[in-house]
Design a protein around this motif. Structure first.
Motif, PDB file in Angstrom:
ATOM      1  N   LEU A 173      11.091   6.469   5.350  1.00  8.85           N
ATOM      2  CA  LEU A 173      12.531   6.600   5.490  1.00  8.85           C
ATOM      3  C   LEU A 173      12.901   8.078   5.639  1.00  8.85           C
ATOM      4  O   LEU A 173      12.101   8.970   5.355  1.00  8.85           O
ATOM      5  CB  LEU A 173      13.235   6.024   4.263  1.00  8.85           C
ATOM      6  N   ALA A 174      14.138   8.303   6.049  1.00  9.12           N
ATOM      7  CA  ALA A 174      14.617   9.686   6.180  1.00  9.12           C
ATOM      8  C   ALA A 174      14.507  10.427   4.858  1.00  9.12           C
ATOM      9  O   ALA A 174      14.147  11.612   4.830  1.00  9.12           O
ATOM     10  CB  ALA A 174      16.067   9.676   6.670  1.00  9.12           C
ATOM     11  N   ARG A 177      11.175  11.873   4.473  1.00 10.15           N
ATOM     12  CA  ARG A 177      10.834  12.949   5.408  1.00 10.15           C
ATOM     13  C   ARG A 177      11.561  14.247   5.066  1.00 10.15           C
ATOM     14  O   ARG A 177      11.335  15.273   5.714  1.00 10.15           O
ATOM     15  CB  ARG A 177      11.157  12.522   6.847  1.00 10.15           C
ATOM     16  N   GLN A 178      12.426  14.197   4.079  1.00 16.12           N
ATOM     17  CA  GLN A 178      13.146  15.387   3.645  1.00 16.12           C
ATOM     18  C   GLN A 178      12.400  16.058   2.496  1.00 16.12           C
ATOM     19  O   GLN A 178      11.616  15.436   1.795  1.00 16.12           O
ATOM     20  CB  GLN A 178      14.568  15.011   3.218  1.00 16.12           C
ATOM     21  N   SER A 585      19.619   5.649   2.424  1.00 17.10           N
ATOM     22  CA  SER A 585      18.867   6.505   3.335  1.00 17.10           C
ATOM     23  C   SER A 585      19.528   6.484   4.703  1.00 17.10           C
ATOM     24  O   SER A 585      19.646   5.422   5.325  1.00 17.10           O
ATOM     25  CB  SER A 585      17.413   6.028   3.455  1.00 17.10           C
ATOM     26  N   THR A 587      20.143   6.902   8.730  1.00 13.78           N
ATOM     27  CA  THR A 587      19.279   6.725   9.900  1.00 13.78           C
ATOM     28  C   THR A 587      18.852   8.073  10.462  1.00 13.78           C
ATOM     29  O   THR A 587      17.721   8.245  10.911  1.00 13.78           O
ATOM     30  CB  THR A 587      20.023   5.912  10.973  1.00 13.78           C
ATOM     31  N   ASP A 588      19.756   9.032  10.423  1.00 17.08           N
ATOM     32  CA  ASP A 588      19.454  10.373  10.931  1.00 17.08           C
ATOM     33  C   ASP A 588      19.007  11.266   9.773  1.00 17.08           C
ATOM     34  O   ASP A 588      19.788  11.531   8.855  1.00 17.08           O
ATOM     35  CB  ASP A 588      20.690  10.973  11.597  1.00 17.08           C
ATOM     36  N   PRO A 589      17.755  11.759   9.797  1.00 15.89           N
ATOM     37  CA  PRO A 589      17.248  12.559   8.668  1.00 15.89           C
ATOM     38  C   PRO A 589      17.907  13.924   8.533  1.00 15.89           C
ATOM     39  O   PRO A 589      17.678  14.611   7.534  1.00 15.89           O
ATOM     40  CB  PRO A 589      15.749  12.709   8.988  1.00 15.89           C
ATOM     41  N   ARG A 590      18.743  14.325   9.495  1.00 13.38           N
ATOM     42  CA  ARG A 590      19.427  15.602   9.366  1.00 13.38           C
ATOM     43  C   ARG A 590      20.528  15.541   8.321  1.00 13.38           C
ATOM     44  O   ARG A 590      20.925  16.572   7.776  1.00 13.38           O
ATOM     45  CB  ARG A 590      20.007  16.031  10.721  1.00 13.38           C
ATOM     46  N   ARG A 592      22.184  14.890   4.691  1.00 11.06           N
ATOM     47  CA  ARG A 592      21.733  15.022   3.311  1.00 11.06           C
ATOM     48  C   ARG A 592      22.674  14.225   2.403  1.00 11.06           C
ATOM     49  O   ARG A 592      23.894  14.260   2.586  1.00 11.06           O
ATOM     50  CB  ARG A 592      21.728  16.495   2.880  1.00 11.06           C
ATOM     51  N   GLU A 619      19.727   3.258   7.324  1.00  7.53           N
ATOM     52  CA  GLU A 619      18.502   2.506   7.594  1.00  7.53           C
ATOM     53  C   GLU A 619      18.054   1.696   6.383  1.00  7.53           C
ATOM     54  O   GLU A 619      17.256   0.767   6.502  1.00  7.53           O
ATOM     55  CB  GLU A 619      17.379   3.447   8.035  1.00  7.53           C
TER      56      GLU A 619
END
Length: 671
Positions: A173-174, A177-178, A585, A587-590, A592, A619
């Motif tokens: 998930l995003a 990845r953070q 979480s 969808t876009d990991p950018r 926060r 997501e």
């Protein structure tokens, strides 16, 4: 291609390593929270630690270590056809070509390390892979071994019946990845693989060669941060692997505890002194584990740790004071520190303390919180009188306001030195001259002023870290505020609201976020400030607090700093098991996210640190249909407005729950 003769090569296979069953001596072979750690020596110069789990019998982790008595080359192989692929959680996966057989996860490449006799890591570098064989019959690599030091490698094996652990590495998930920021080492970590930058052959170290000795040492403060991050990710993703990693962290901390109940660090000296802030972190971690598991071994460890902490106190005119480190127990120790770190010290009897006691506020408050949480979980009442005295000391020192006109004048001068660079340059030349004189002469002598008229809370709202030490460090203001807020949560009857409100002001009026940004060694304060505001947001519904939290999150992202793990919403201190909600979480990991939900209250803060508008979509763990969203100006967002996305550098807040959305509508949010 390496052509060294085979007589210099040590041959091992993963099957041989994982089939090793030699156990530790009975006294050490203990089960903690369903995990056991065995040790074995499958060959000369090779040792392995094997972690096994009672509820996942076919999941195992090996810490492989060689020393200088091993051969010149290690040849490590795995039998049978395997495909090698990058894991979503970082590292590499070895999956069997057929349906049968185990899979493997290598979270980090092998590392060469040199350590001293006390366990400090003095240096490290990547190991050289000199040969690779891949065939239908198996896979093997050759690694050059050091003439001194050791080679370390971590390898997980998942049996055919543990497929969920392996498949959990196929996607992420995003939130996974953070990065998350650990302010013990002051570094980012990305999990799950990043855990093994810290967890080294069964111990948790810093992930930085720390000043002043430039070595890595054991760090329970990092361990506690890792535990919180892994807990938050487990709750958010439902992945069982995070639960196993959490138990590895807890076991490694418990296993490092000394016989007298303390933890040893040696951050500053060869005496292997204890730093009580790190000791407290170990206790807080074990307290979280005890609350969740009820494990008897954890409770026994906590009892010994509490007894150790209780002994590291000083009697002052204010009451009992918890020490910052064990060096404060004698002048001889302080002299050794001075010689080994070139850090001067001057003995003093300020406020009736012992000559060596530094009167460091954040560790004192942290110790009270730790001991009170221990008391609540275990019903051990033997330290009640000590805690009452320590609380009295905390209340009195926070209330001290001597020499108000003098301090008001001095802190107007000090404020000039805390301005961001652009504002400092724009000052008229007389103020620039005062600023320089303050930095050169007042800062180095503030300890003299504080000893004559001791206080920590200053007229402008800034909270200083200590009274006795010679240095002057206002970058710990966020740490102090965070610990005051944590202390207030434990003791809501304390009258601390006005003190905290005043402490928030200088960050805004002086633009301290920008000031902290301008020097790398100050940037940790940005993330700690975000965590302080997070804790405060769980106690107060003030909309301006959310605005400040959003600003700090944006500032952290712009400086490529991860967020504090507490923002995932699974910090055991602020969100007990029954009150937790999984962090949504995006969808876009950018984007926060700060998960402010707890109990029946649902609240999500989302910031966009990017330079373009980003659609808010989820997501996993959708906040729910009942959540009402507002933009940074306090305007309620329609579904269409929300779908249009979050503006660059902007933020939105969603709220629902027991207190009702009307509170949000009435809150004044200052843009």
């Amino acid at each position: 291609m390496n052509t060294q003769p085979l007589m210099d090569t040590l041959h091992l296979t993963l099957d041989e390593l994982f089939s090793t069953s030699a156990a530790l001596p009975a006294a050490q072979d203990r089960q903690v929270w369903g995990m056991r750690r065995h040790t074995a020596s499958p060959a000369t110069g090779v040792s392995v630690l094997i972690d096994r789990f009672a509820d996942r019998p076919d999941a195992q982790c090996i810490f492989l270590r060689t020393d200088a008595t091993a051969a010149k080359v290690l040849r490590l192989g795995v039998q049978g056809g395997h495909k090698v692929e990058a894991a979503a959680g970082s590292g590499w996966r070895l999956s069997p070509s057929g349906q049968e057989g185990p899979s493997y996860w290598l979270p980090q490449p092998p590392i060469l390390r040199t350590q001293d006799k006390q366990g400090h890591i003095l240096n490290e570098r990547a190991a050289a892979l000199t040969h690779l064989d891949v065939s239908a019959d198996g896979l093997a690599v050759n690694l050059d071994l050091p003439a001194d030091g050791s080679l370390d490698w971590i390898i997980w094996r998942f049996g055919p019946g543990q497929g969920d652990l392996s498949t959990g590495l196929e996607s992420s998930l995003a939130l996974e990845r953070q990065s998350y920021f650990l302010w013990g080492s002051k570094v980012n970590v990305r999990l799950p693989a990043g855990l093994y930058h810290f967890l080294i052959h069964g111990r948790i170290y810093t992930d930085d060669f720390v000043w002043p000795r430039n070595w890595k040492f054991l760090s329970e403060l990092d361990a506690y941060g890792l535990f919180k991050a892994l807990t938050g990710l487990e709750v958010a993703t439902g992945k069982a692997l995070y639960g196993l990693l959490r138990r590895q962290v807890l076991y490694s901390v418990l296993d490092a505890q000394a016989e007298d109940g303390g933890w040893r660090h040696g951050e500053w000296t060869d005496l292997m002194e204890t730093h009580l802030r790190l000791h407290n972190a170990a206790m807080l971690l074990l307290e979280a584990g005890l609350e969740e598991s009820g494990d008897v071994t954890i409770r026994t460890s906590l009892e010994r740790a509490a007894a150790f902490l209780a002994k590291h106190t000083d009697r002052t005119d204010l009451g009992a004071w918890f020490l910052h480190d064990s060096l404060e127990t004698s002048a001889e120790n302080m002299e050794i520190m001075r010689k080994q770190t070139r850090t001067p010290w001057i003995p003093s009897r300020t406020l009736g303390k012992s000559p060596c006691t530094k009167l460091i506020l954040n560790t004192h408050l942290d110790a009270i919180v730790t001991m009170d949480r221990y008391r609540a979980l275990t019903d051990d009442r033997q330290y009640d009188a000590l805690l009452d005295s320590a609380r009295a000391a905390a209340s009195k020192i926070l209330a001290l306001r001597p020499a108000e006109p003098l301090y008001r004048f001095l802190y107007k001068l000090i404020a000039l030195t805390l301005l961001p660079r652009a504002r400092g340059i724009a000052l008229p030349w007389p103020l620039r001259a005062l600023k320089r004189l303050t930095w050169m002469y007042l800062w180095p002598n503030m300890h003299r002023v504080k000893r004559l008229w001791p206080r920590l809370v200053m007229p402008c709202g800034l909270i200083e870290r200590h009274i006795a030490p010679l240095h002057f460090d206002l970058n710990y203001h966020p740490v102090n505020v965070m610990d005051v807020v944590r202390y207030w949560r434990r003791f809501p009857g304390e009258n601390l609201s006005r003190l905290i409100d005043n402490a928030l002001r200088p960050v805004q009026t002086l633009d301290l976020l920008q000031y902290w940004t301008e020097a790398t060694n100050r940037q940790f304060a940005i993330v700690v400030w975000a965590e302080a505001l997070y804790h405060l947001c769980l106690l107060k519904t003030d909309g301006d607090l959310r605005r400040q939290l959003a600003q700090s999150m944006l500032c952290a992202a712009h400086n490529e700093l991860g967020l504090p793990a507490a923002l995932l919403g699974a910090d055991a201190e602020s969100a007990p098991l029954q009150d937790r909600h999984p962090c949504p979480s995006p969808t876009d990991p950018r984007l926060r996210v700060a998960n402010l939900s707890h109990g029946t209250w649902r609240e999500i803060l989302v910031v966009n640190p990017g330079d373009v508008k980003i659609e808010l979509a989820w997501e996993a763990n959708h906040p729910g249909e009942g959540v009402i969203w507002f933009d940074e100006t306090g305007q309620r967002l329609s579904d269409d407005g929300l779908a249009r996305g979050i503006t660059a550098g902007g933020w939105v807040l969603g709220r629902a729950g027991r207190f009702g959305p009307t509170i949000m509508e009435n809150m004044e949010i200052h843009a």
